[in-house]
Motif scaffolding. Sequence first.
Motif, PDB file in Angstrom:
ATOM      1  N   ASN A 122      10.009  13.097  -2.690  1.00  0.00           N
ATOM      2  CA  ASN A 122       8.984  13.411  -1.694  1.00  0.00           C
ATOM      3  C   ASN A 122       8.271  14.709  -2.038  1.00  0.00           C
ATOM      4  O   ASN A 122       8.906  15.685  -2.460  1.00  0.00           O
ATOM      5  N   PRO A 123       6.957  14.772  -1.852  1.00  0.00           N
ATOM      6  CA  PRO A 123       6.220  15.995  -2.199  1.00  0.00           C
ATOM      7  C   PRO A 123       6.651  17.221  -1.400  1.00  0.00           C
ATOM      8  O   PRO A 123       6.480  18.346  -1.857  1.00  0.00           O
ATOM      9  N   SER A 170       4.243  10.914  -5.770  1.00  0.00           N
ATOM     10  CA  SER A 170       5.657  11.162  -6.039  1.00  0.00           C
ATOM     11  C   SER A 170       5.887  12.479  -6.772  1.00  0.00           C
ATOM     12  O   SER A 170       5.143  12.852  -7.684  1.00  0.00           O
ATOM     13  N   ALA A 171       6.955  13.156  -6.360  1.00  0.00           N
ATOM     14  CA  ALA A 171       7.364  14.386  -7.035  1.00  0.00           C
ATOM     15  C   ALA A 171       8.282  14.100  -8.219  1.00  0.00           C
ATOM     16  O   ALA A 171       8.792  15.036  -8.839  1.00  0.00           O
ATOM     17  N   SER A 172       8.493  12.830  -8.525  1.00  0.00           N
ATOM     18  CA  SER A 172       9.350  12.475  -9.658  1.00  0.00           C
ATOM     19  C   SER A 172       8.815  13.083 -10.949  1.00  0.00           C
ATOM     20  O   SER A 172       7.598  13.088 -11.190  1.00  0.00           O
ATOM     21  N   MET A 208       0.830  -1.206   0.000  1.00  0.00           N
ATOM     22  CA  MET A 208       0.000   0.000   0.000  1.00  0.00           C
ATOM     23  C   MET A 208       0.865   1.256   0.000  1.00  0.00           C
ATOM     24  O   MET A 208       0.542   2.254  -0.666  1.00  0.00           O
ATOM     25  N   VAL A 209       1.977   1.211   0.727  1.00  0.00           N
ATOM     26  CA  VAL A 209       2.917   2.339   0.714  1.00  0.00           C
ATOM     27  C   VAL A 209       3.439   2.575  -0.693  1.00  0.00           C
ATOM     28  O   VAL A 209       3.558   3.721  -1.144  1.00  0.00           O
ATOM     29  N   HIS A 210       3.755   1.489  -1.410  1.00  0.00           N
ATOM     30  CA  HIS A 210       4.230   1.642  -2.787  1.00  0.00           C
ATOM     31  C   HIS A 210       3.224   2.423  -3.632  1.00  0.00           C
ATOM     32  O   HIS A 210       3.596   3.321  -4.391  1.00  0.00           O
ATOM     33  N   ALA A 211       1.962   2.060  -3.504  1.00  0.00           N
ATOM     34  CA  ALA A 211       0.935   2.729  -4.298  1.00  0.00           C
ATOM     35  C   ALA A 211       0.763   4.184  -3.869  1.00  0.00           C
ATOM     36  O   ALA A 211       0.646   5.086  -4.713  1.00  0.00           O
ATOM     37  N   VAL A 219       9.193   5.804  -5.251  1.00  0.00           N
ATOM     38  CA  VAL A 219       8.807   6.068  -3.860  1.00  0.00           C
ATOM     39  C   VAL A 219       9.702   7.134  -3.254  1.00  0.00           C
ATOM     40  O   VAL A 219      10.675   7.583  -3.854  1.00  0.00           O
ATOM     41  N   ALA A 220       9.366   7.508  -2.000  1.00  0.00           N
ATOM     42  CA  ALA A 220       9.960   8.713  -1.440  1.00  0.00           C
ATOM     43  C   ALA A 220      10.346   8.541   0.032  1.00  0.00           C
ATOM     44  O   ALA A 220      10.991   7.572   0.418  1.00  0.00           O
ATOM     45  N   ALA A 221       9.906   9.489   0.871  1.00  0.00           N
ATOM     46  CA  ALA A 221      10.440   9.598   2.235  1.00  0.00           C
ATOM     47  C   ALA A 221      10.021   8.463   3.157  1.00  0.00           C
ATOM     48  O   ALA A 221      10.739   8.152   4.109  1.00  0.00           O
TER      49      ALA A 221
END
Length: 385
Positions: free
Chosen positions: A368-369, A204-206, A195-198, A260-262
């Motif tokens: 990360n946003p 994502s700020a990518s 769920m974190v992946h989604a 993914v991010a932080a």
Amino acid sequence: MNPFTFNTSKSIQFGVGALGRIGELVKDQIGSKVMLVTDPGMMTTGIVDQALDTLKASGVSVELFNYVAADPPEEIVLQATAQARDAGVEGVIGLGGGSALDVAKLVALLAPGQEALKDVYGVGNAKGPRLPLILVPTTAGTGSEVTPISIVTTGANEKMGVVSPVILPDIALLDPQLTYGLPPNITAATGIDAMVHAIEAYASASPNNNPVSRMLATQALTLMGRSILKAVHEGTDTEARSDMLLGSMLAGQAFANSPVAAVHALAYPLGGHFHIPHGLSNALVLPHVLRFNVVTSPQPYAELAPYVFPDLARFEGQERAAAFCDSLAELSGACGLQPNLKAMDIPEDILPKLASDAMNQTRLLVNNPRPVTEADALTIYRAAY
């Protein structure tokens, strides 16, 4: 619309009993000699024996490597690679959780002898060629069967990633039956991980965040949101297990392309120092990282909330985003996961070290946003304590 790239595994084969086809798949698409990469725990489940019997019946010779450890260190990868070279295998099968699949990816990449492990860390440094590769997940969590990422533990406790579309497998073979025997705590931790992946892929700020990844993320969260508690508490429910395995794969496709991010950046030091399973590490910091993010970037979380928790549709904007964070924390508790770092017997005086180590995860933090400083990371860890 911004330009983007979307890569995934060449073939995805899903269905109850799918493992029974692995012999014919190998014979048709790889050859007559493969390495099967797995771990000691898998050897006790009967699943490896089932795979070996199916392969043998198809006339396939198998070189078995069953020494994969959680958070696999470099020496495990190098040992498996040397064994594969010595045996002259024509392809590689990864069978197990994320660690086994990650090692299998690197064995397939390194066995031809064209590249060295030390040279392929980072983004886009692995060029190939590699051996043919089939990945068979037995947990619904990492999505490793559809990601171009392999994580390795380097030194005492730091993790590094190999990121390249070259290590996407030729076939991702998903059989929900293989997850029936997962204990509730592993089902919960790996499920929250997926769920974190989604969630992180969607927010994502990518610059490569894209409509395909966002669509996959929402579908993944719909499937997992409705099924995770049943999968945890009624482990042989076929529909729940199917939802979780498919949801995990969809989330893997999402974050493979919109990184993914932080949450992951702060989870990695917990795994490195204390060998906490990756999914549980994510669960421990998830609501606190999101609460940090929603201060400046509430919109993606407000959009996602009803996919996981339909009743949150009655809220709007910042209020819905905040309720999403709270509901995720409650979900972890309902799954039986530990509520905080203190419950994991982590000493409070190590939090500054964890924050410092998290800053090394620049590959993740850039997505990360909301920008995260070392002081921010320490504040998040303290909130999670």
